[in-house]
Scaffold this motif. Structure first.
Motif, PDB file in Angstrom:
ATOM      1  N   ASP A 124      -1.941  24.897   4.926  1.00 35.73           N
ATOM      2  CA  ASP A 124      -1.304  26.203   5.031  1.00 35.73           C
ATOM      3  C   ASP A 124      -2.298  27.217   5.616  1.00 35.73           C
ATOM      4  O   ASP A 124      -3.420  26.852   6.012  1.00 35.73           O
ATOM      5  CB  ASP A 124      -0.760  26.662   3.676  1.00 35.73           C
ATOM      6  CG  ASP A 124      -1.844  26.860   2.611  1.00 35.73           C
ATOM      7  OD1 ASP A 124      -3.041  26.980   2.983  1.00 35.73           O
ATOM      8  OD2 ASP A 124      -1.494  26.913   1.427  1.00 35.73           O
ATOM      9  N   ASP A 125      -1.901  28.487   5.677  1.00 37.45           N
ATOM     10  CA  ASP A 125      -2.745  29.506   6.317  1.00 37.45           C
ATOM     11  C   ASP A 125      -4.055  29.735   5.577  1.00 37.45           C
ATOM     12  O   ASP A 125      -5.020  30.247   6.143  1.00 37.45           O
ATOM     13  CB  ASP A 125      -1.972  30.831   6.414  1.00 37.45           C
ATOM     14  CG  ASP A 125      -0.780  30.749   7.359  1.00 37.45           C
ATOM     15  OD1 ASP A 125      -0.793  29.847   8.218  1.00 37.45           O
ATOM     16  OD2 ASP A 125       0.148  31.563   7.222  1.00 37.45           O
ATOM     17  N   GLU A 126      -4.075  29.370   4.280  1.00 35.64           N
ATOM     18  CA  GLU A 126      -5.306  29.527   3.500  1.00 35.64           C
ATOM     19  C   GLU A 126      -6.156  28.258   3.492  1.00 35.64           C
ATOM     20  O   GLU A 126      -7.187  28.192   2.824  1.00 35.64           O
ATOM     21  CB  GLU A 126      -4.971  29.906   2.049  1.00 35.64           C
ATOM     22  CG  GLU A 126      -4.505  31.353   1.862  1.00 35.64           C
ATOM     23  CD  GLU A 126      -3.103  31.579   2.391  1.00 35.64           C
ATOM     24  OE1 GLU A 126      -2.236  30.702   2.142  1.00 35.64           O
ATOM     25  OE2 GLU A 126      -2.876  32.600   3.068  1.00 35.64           O
ATOM     26  N   GLY A 127      -5.713  27.242   4.223  1.00 35.21           N
ATOM     27  CA  GLY A 127      -6.472  25.997   4.289  1.00 35.21           C
ATOM     28  C   GLY A 127      -6.165  25.021   3.172  1.00 35.21           C
ATOM     29  O   GLY A 127      -6.863  24.002   3.034  1.00 35.21           O
ATOM     30  N   ASN A 128      -5.137  25.297   2.376  1.00 31.21           N
ATOM     31  CA  ASN A 128      -4.767  24.381   1.307  1.00 31.21           C
ATOM     32  C   ASN A 128      -3.924  23.230   1.852  1.00 31.21           C
ATOM     33  O   ASN A 128      -3.079  23.431   2.733  1.00 31.21           O
ATOM     34  CB  ASN A 128      -3.957  25.119   0.226  1.00 31.21           C
ATOM     35  CG  ASN A 128      -4.724  26.272  -0.377  1.00 31.21           C
ATOM     36  OD1 ASN A 128      -5.870  26.119  -0.807  1.00 31.21           O
ATOM     37  ND2 ASN A 128      -4.105  27.451  -0.404  1.00 31.21           N
ATOM     38  N   GLU A 129      -4.139  22.043   1.304  1.00 33.36           N
ATOM     39  CA  GLU A 129      -3.382  20.884   1.748  1.00 33.36           C
ATOM     40  C   GLU A 129      -1.944  20.931   1.216  1.00 33.36           C
ATOM     41  O   GLU A 129      -1.710  21.285   0.061  1.00 33.36           O
ATOM     42  CB  GLU A 129      -4.047  19.592   1.275  1.00 33.36           C
ATOM     43  CG  GLU A 129      -5.278  19.216   2.071  1.00 33.36           C
ATOM     44  CD  GLU A 129      -5.772  17.825   1.755  1.00 33.36           C
ATOM     45  OE1 GLU A 129      -6.602  17.313   2.533  1.00 33.36           O
ATOM     46  OE2 GLU A 129      -5.341  17.245   0.724  1.00 33.36           O
ATOM     47  N   ILE A 130      -1.003  20.569   2.080  1.00 36.06           N
ATOM     48  CA  ILE A 130       0.408  20.437   1.714  1.00 36.06           C
ATOM     49  C   ILE A 130       0.839  19.017   2.045  1.00 36.06           C
ATOM     50  O   ILE A 130       0.705  18.578   3.192  1.00 36.06           O
ATOM     51  CB  ILE A 130       1.289  21.434   2.484  1.00 36.06           C
ATOM     52  CG1 ILE A 130       0.846  22.876   2.219  1.00 36.06           C
ATOM     53  CG2 ILE A 130       2.750  21.254   2.114  1.00 36.06           C
ATOM     54  CD1 ILE A 130       1.555  23.881   3.110  1.00 36.06           C
ATOM     55  N   GLU A 131       1.347  18.291   1.059  1.00 32.24           N
ATOM     56  CA  GLU A 131       1.816  16.935   1.318  1.00 32.24           C
ATOM     57  C   GLU A 131       3.162  16.999   2.037  1.00 32.24           C
ATOM     58  O   GLU A 131       4.101  17.634   1.568  1.00 32.24           O
ATOM     59  CB  GLU A 131       1.943  16.141   0.018  1.00 32.24           C
ATOM     60  CG  GLU A 131       2.228  14.666   0.251  1.00 32.24           C
ATOM     61  CD  GLU A 131       2.184  13.848  -1.034  1.00 32.24           C
ATOM     62  OE1 GLU A 131       2.255  12.610  -0.937  1.00 32.24           O
ATOM     63  OE2 GLU A 131       2.079  14.454  -2.127  1.00 32.24           O
ATOM     64  N   ARG A 132       3.233  16.319   3.174  1.00 33.65           N
ATOM     65  CA  ARG A 132       4.445  16.342   3.996  1.00 33.65           C
ATOM     66  C   ARG A 132       5.331  15.120   3.746  1.00 33.65           C
ATOM     67  O   ARG A 132       6.556  15.240   3.715  1.00 33.65           O
ATOM     68  CB  ARG A 132       4.079  16.374   5.480  1.00 33.65           C
ATOM     69  CG  ARG A 132       3.238  17.565   5.919  1.00 33.65           C
ATOM     70  CD  ARG A 132       3.988  18.865   5.762  1.00 33.65           C
ATOM     71  NE  ARG A 132       3.383  19.949   6.531  1.00 33.65           N
ATOM     72  CZ  ARG A 132       3.700  21.216   6.396  1.00 33.65           C
ATOM     73  NH1 ARG A 132       4.608  21.587   5.503  1.00 33.65           N
ATOM     74  NH2 ARG A 132       3.121  22.144   7.130  1.00 33.65           N
ATOM     75  N   GLY A 191       0.827  -1.199   0.000  1.00 33.59           N
ATOM     76  CA  GLY A 191       0.000   0.000   0.000  1.00 33.59           C
ATOM     77  C   GLY A 191       0.857   1.243   0.000  1.00 33.59           C
ATOM     78  O   GLY A 191       2.075   1.189   0.214  1.00 33.59           O
ATOM     79  N   GLN A 192       0.217   2.361  -0.263  1.00 35.68           N
ATOM     80  CA  GLN A 192       0.910   3.630  -0.165  1.00 35.68           C
ATOM     81  C   GLN A 192       0.072   4.581   0.687  1.00 35.68           C
ATOM     82  O   GLN A 192      -1.146   4.413   0.831  1.00 35.68           O
ATOM     83  CB  GLN A 192       1.180   4.228  -1.543  1.00 35.68           C
ATOM     84  CG  GLN A 192      -0.038   4.537  -2.384  1.00 35.68           C
ATOM     85  CD  GLN A 192       0.371   5.054  -3.764  1.00 35.68           C
ATOM     86  OE1 GLN A 192       1.512   4.922  -4.195  1.00 35.68           O
ATOM     87  NE2 GLN A 192      -0.582   5.647  -4.460  1.00 35.68           N
ATOM     88  N   ALA A 193       0.754   5.571   1.255  1.00 34.70           N
ATOM     89  CA  ALA A 193       0.071   6.527   2.123  1.00 34.70           C
ATOM     90  C   ALA A 193       0.776   7.866   2.053  1.00 34.70           C
ATOM     91  O   ALA A 193       1.992   7.933   1.831  1.00 34.70           O
ATOM     92  CB  ALA A 193       0.036   6.019   3.564  1.00 34.70           C
ATOM     93  N   SER A 194       0.018   8.924   2.241  1.00 36.33           N
ATOM     94  CA  SER A 194       0.564  10.287   2.301  1.00 36.33           C
ATOM     95  C   SER A 194      -0.034  11.011   3.491  1.00 36.33           C
ATOM     96  O   SER A 194      -1.212  10.791   3.845  1.00 36.33           O
ATOM     97  CB  SER A 194       0.256  11.067   1.017  1.00 36.33           C
ATOM     98  OG  SER A 194       0.956  10.547  -0.089  1.00 36.33           O
ATOM     99  N   LEU A 195       0.770  11.863   4.095  1.00 39.40           N
ATOM    100  CA  LEU A 195       0.308  12.704   5.193  1.00 39.40           C
ATOM    101  C   LEU A 195       0.269  14.144   4.719  1.00 39.40           C
ATOM    102  O   LEU A 195       1.227  14.635   4.110  1.00 39.40           O
ATOM    103  CB  LEU A 195       1.227  12.559   6.405  1.00 39.40           C
ATOM    104  CG  LEU A 195       0.832  13.338   7.664  1.00 39.40           C
ATOM    105  CD1 LEU A 195       1.151  12.521   8.916  1.00 39.40           C
ATOM    106  CD2 LEU A 195       1.556  14.684   7.748  1.00 39.40           C
ATOM    107  N   PHE A 196      -0.847  14.814   4.991  1.00 34.10           N
ATOM    108  CA  PHE A 196      -1.061  16.191   4.558  1.00 34.10           C
ATOM    109  C   PHE A 196      -1.332  17.078   5.763  1.00 34.10           C
ATOM    110  O   PHE A 196      -1.971  16.666   6.741  1.00 34.10           O
ATOM    111  CB  PHE A 196      -2.267  16.290   3.613  1.00 34.10           C
ATOM    112  CG  PHE A 196      -2.147  15.480   2.351  1.00 34.10           C
ATOM    113  CD1 PHE A 196      -1.666  16.048   1.177  1.00 34.10           C
ATOM    114  CD2 PHE A 196      -2.527  14.146   2.332  1.00 34.10           C
ATOM    115  CE1 PHE A 196      -1.564  15.313   0.005  1.00 34.10           C
ATOM    116  CE2 PHE A 196      -2.432  13.393   1.166  1.00 34.10           C
ATOM    117  CZ  PHE A 196      -1.946  13.978  -0.003  1.00 34.10           C
ATOM    118  N   GLN A 197      -0.851  18.332   5.671  1.00 36.14           N
ATOM    119  CA  GLN A 197      -1.256  19.372   6.603  1.00 36.14           C
ATOM    120  C   GLN A 197      -1.764  20.566   5.798  1.00 36.14           C
ATOM    121  O   GLN A 197      -1.915  20.470   4.588  1.00 36.14           O
ATOM    122  CB  GLN A 197      -0.094  19.748   7.524  1.00 36.14           C
ATOM    123  CG  GLN A 197       0.243  18.633   8.517  1.00 36.14           C
ATOM    124  CD  GLN A 197       1.226  19.044   9.586  1.00 36.14           C
ATOM    125  OE1 GLN A 197       2.342  19.439   9.298  1.00 36.14           O
ATOM    126  NE2 GLN A 197       0.803  18.961  10.851  1.00 36.14           N
TER     127      GLN A 197
END
Length: 286
Positions: free
Chosen positions: A109-117, A101-107
């Motif tokens: 930014d200040d505008e609410g856009n997802e950033i892949e970490r 399987g694969q997985a990604s973690l996102f957080q």
């Protein structure tokens, strides 16, 4: 009650420890999980890469039909911060003995856009189903007794800034790899330590993902200072660890172009090689 008996009475167990609580996820939808990344696992201001790998490893263990990580490779895209995050998983293939399987973690930014970490690809299986046949030339690291090794409480913090993660670890470093702390780095690019969780929880496959990235960077013994961010980390979990402290040995043989590799071995109390890893990390020169 004697102090030793009191400590034993409050010893955390697998499934009921700070590590388990801080890697626990809430399933929002099939394959989608929410988590609040704990500030307790930070070094300087970033969340530790081994803790993050354990978070993603727990999500994949829930999403895939097999529960134990056999191999997991992670690419760290941007530094993760304490706070809300979402993990998305995808099943790539399932078989009788292995699932991938694969997985990604996102957080956000200040505008609410997802950033892949961080993004990982992993294969999972059942460690208890593996045969007992072991043929190896590897040998456990030669470490002094634990009471002859040193932890963060015995000296200054290893790096400037937050080192909250050290409060959650039982880390006793081999004096032979502590020249950097005395201003006399050996230049050998080695780090060795006894490793455990501060609350006494025994190791399991998920905490092995933390163990390979929990020691001070070997760059310190090369005479370098500051944050050494991981670019890529691959971990092989070889068997389920026996109860008791682990021994971790990490070596670097090549620093070039501002990057170095770290090869780690993790050994359990039964003298078994339970995990191996290699990572590529960036260092600050000059």
């Amino acid at each position: 009650m004697p102090e030793a008996a009191s400590a034993a009475a409050t010893r955390a167990t697998i499934g009921d420890s700070e590590f388990d609580r801080d890697t626990a996820l809430s399933r929002r939808a099939p394959g989608v999980y929410d988590i609040d990344l704990s500030a307790g696992w930070t070094i300087i201001s970033a969340v530790n890469g081994g803790y993050l790998l354990a978070v993603l490893g727990r999500a994949l263990g829930d999403a895939l039909p097999h529960g134990d990580p056999f191999t997991i490779s992670a690419h760290y895209l941007t530094a993760s911060q304490p706070g809300p995050a979402v993990v998305r998983t995808e099943t790539v293939r399932t078989g009788r003995t292995l699932s991938t399987g694969q997985a990604s973690l996102f957080q956000y930014d200040d505008e609410g856009n997802e950033i892949e970490r961080i993004r990982v690809l992993a294969s999972y299986g059942d460690l208890d189903a593996l045969p007992d046949d072991v043929r190896t030339s590897a040998k456990p690291p030669a470490l002094p007794p634990m009471d002859q090794c040193f932890g963060a409480e015995d000296g200054p913090a290893p790096v400037d800034g937050s080192s909250a993660i050290t409060d959650r670890l039982m880390l006793k470093l081999d004096p032979a790899t502590l020249g950097w702390a005395l201003g006399q780095p050996s230049g050998r690019g080695e780090m060795r330590a006894w490793f455990g969780l501060a609350d006494g929880r025994d190791a399991d496959p998920l905490s092995l993902l933390l163990a390979v990235d929990a020691l001070p960077p070997t760059a310190f013994e090369l005479g370098l200072k500051g944050w050494v961010p991981t670019v890529e980390l691959t971990v092989h979990v070889r068997c389920r660890p026996a109860p008791g402290p682990l021994r971790v040995a990490i070596t670097t043989r090549n620093l070039a172009g501002g990057f170095l590799e770290e090869d780690a071995e993790v050994w359990d109390s039964a003298d078994r090689l339970v995990a191996q890893s290699r990572q590529l990390a960036r260092v600050r020169l000059g």
